[in-house]
Design a protein around this motif. Structure first.
Motif, PDB file in Angstrom:
ATOM      1  N   VAL A   7      -4.169  -2.511  -7.894  1.00  0.00           N
ATOM      2  CA  VAL A   7      -4.648  -1.130  -7.962  1.00  0.00           C
ATOM      3  C   VAL A   7      -4.532  -0.658  -9.404  1.00  0.00           C
ATOM      4  N   GLU A  59       0.832  -1.206   0.000  1.00  0.00           N
ATOM      5  CA  GLU A  59       0.000   0.000   0.000  1.00  0.00           C
ATOM      6  C   GLU A  59       0.868   1.258   0.000  1.00  0.00           C
ATOM      7  N   THR A 111      -0.472  -2.408 -12.163  1.00  0.00           N
ATOM      8  CA  THR A 111      -1.866  -2.818 -11.975  1.00  0.00           C
ATOM      9  C   THR A 111      -1.958  -4.312 -11.687  1.00  0.00           C
TER      10      THR A 111
END
Length: 312
Positions: free
Chosen positions: A116, A15, A111
């Motif tokens: 994400v 993240e 991706t």
């Protein structure tokens, strides 16, 4: 450390990496955008270095997280950065297209590896369609003719045509014989967005500034201390000054700089100002708004003039 803890820790690291990757990509694409406009030599080198550092950081961070797909896509892009790094060599549109396509590969790898979505919205349009071009010499002649025609056409001379003349001359110096029409349109679109954004900000700010000036005038008439906190308005005027500077609206920049100084003097030094001075500033504010509208219209007309000489 349990498997669950390790998984949670890895997820947290990914993240953080996603946030960093988004920032690096933003910096990379902003730099690439400017790099395509034939900046001065030193600026060209600095922009290319920004792209190279961003991609290297991406690849290095991906390697520490075992995101091998991102790592490979990043480091395989570096040779294409090096192809456009030296402004003294001949750099073709195809070199930029190749770099943009490999940046697209990085987007795709990110991706797939993180889950994400990294949209390729920043990849220039000419990377997808480079078929329409105009000879650089011909474009330069057309731009110089436009500049001559518009020298007396409007009291607010914009530097768009002159900027593009300088860019075309830079391309010729580097022996780039063709200009990509799509990239020219992108430059003009960014200019239009910048003008409109500044215009919208000023339109929104003017009523608030009128209210502030009227309140200050009323306070001075009854010899009160200021009845409102002017710290935020002062900062807002400073932002308007900065915004004017960013779009090269020189007259507006000078006005907001002066207004900022005036508000600072009135509030921080408790200067007594005659009410007629506030009326004069109110009047000048209205004139400045009209000038900004005319400035924006002049820019629009220059962009239309440039677009009209481009092949369709």
């Amino acid at each position: 450390m349990s498997v669950e803890t390790e998984d949670a820790f890895q997820k947290e690291l990914v993240e953080l990496f996603v946030q960093e990757a988004q920032e690096w990509l933003q910096q990379i694409h902003v730099a690439l955008d400017e790099l395509q406009q034939s900046p001065p030599l030193e600026r060209h080198r600095a922009l290319a270095q920004t792209i190279k550092v961003g991609i290297t950081n991406l690849g290095g961070s991906a390697a520490t997280l075992n995101l091998s797909d991102v790592e490979r896509a990043s480091f395989s892009t570096l040779p294409f950065v090096e192809a456009v790094q030296n402004p003294s060599t001949q750099i073709s549109v195809d070199d930029f297209i190749a770099l943009c396509k490999h940046l697209g590969h990085i987007h795709g790898a990110l991706t797939r590896s993180t889950g994400v979505s990294f949209e390729e919205k920043h990849v220039p349009a000419f990377a997808q369609d480079s078929s329409t071009k105009i000879p650089t010499k011909d474009f330069l002649i057309l731009l110089r003719d436009l500049h001559t025609q518009r020298q007396t056409a409007n009291r607010f001379q914009r530097n768009l045509i002159q900027t593009m003349v300088a860019q075309a001359e830079g391309l010729l110096d580097r022996k780039v014989e063709q200009c990509d029409v799509a990239s020219i349109h992108e430059f003009l679109d960014r200019s239009a967005e910048g003008d409109q954004g500044f215009l919208n900000v000023v339109r929104q700010a003017v009523p608030q500034l009128r209210t502030i000036l009227q309140t200050l005038k009323n306070d001075r008439v009854v010899q009160n201390s200021p009845s409102l906190d002017l710290q935020n308005p002062i900062e807002h005027v400073a932002q308007l000054w900065s915004a004017a500077q960013q779009v090269n609206a020189s007259n507006a920049m000078v006005f907001f700089m002066g207004l900022h100084s005036f508000l600072v003097i009135v509030t921080q030094h408790h200067a007594m100002v005659n009410a007629t001075h506030f009326d004069a500033i109110q009047s000048r504010l209205g004139q400045n708004m009209e000038e900004i509208e005319e400035w924006a219209e002049s820019g629009r007309m220059e962009r239309v003039a440039i677009q009209n000489v481009l092949p369709h």
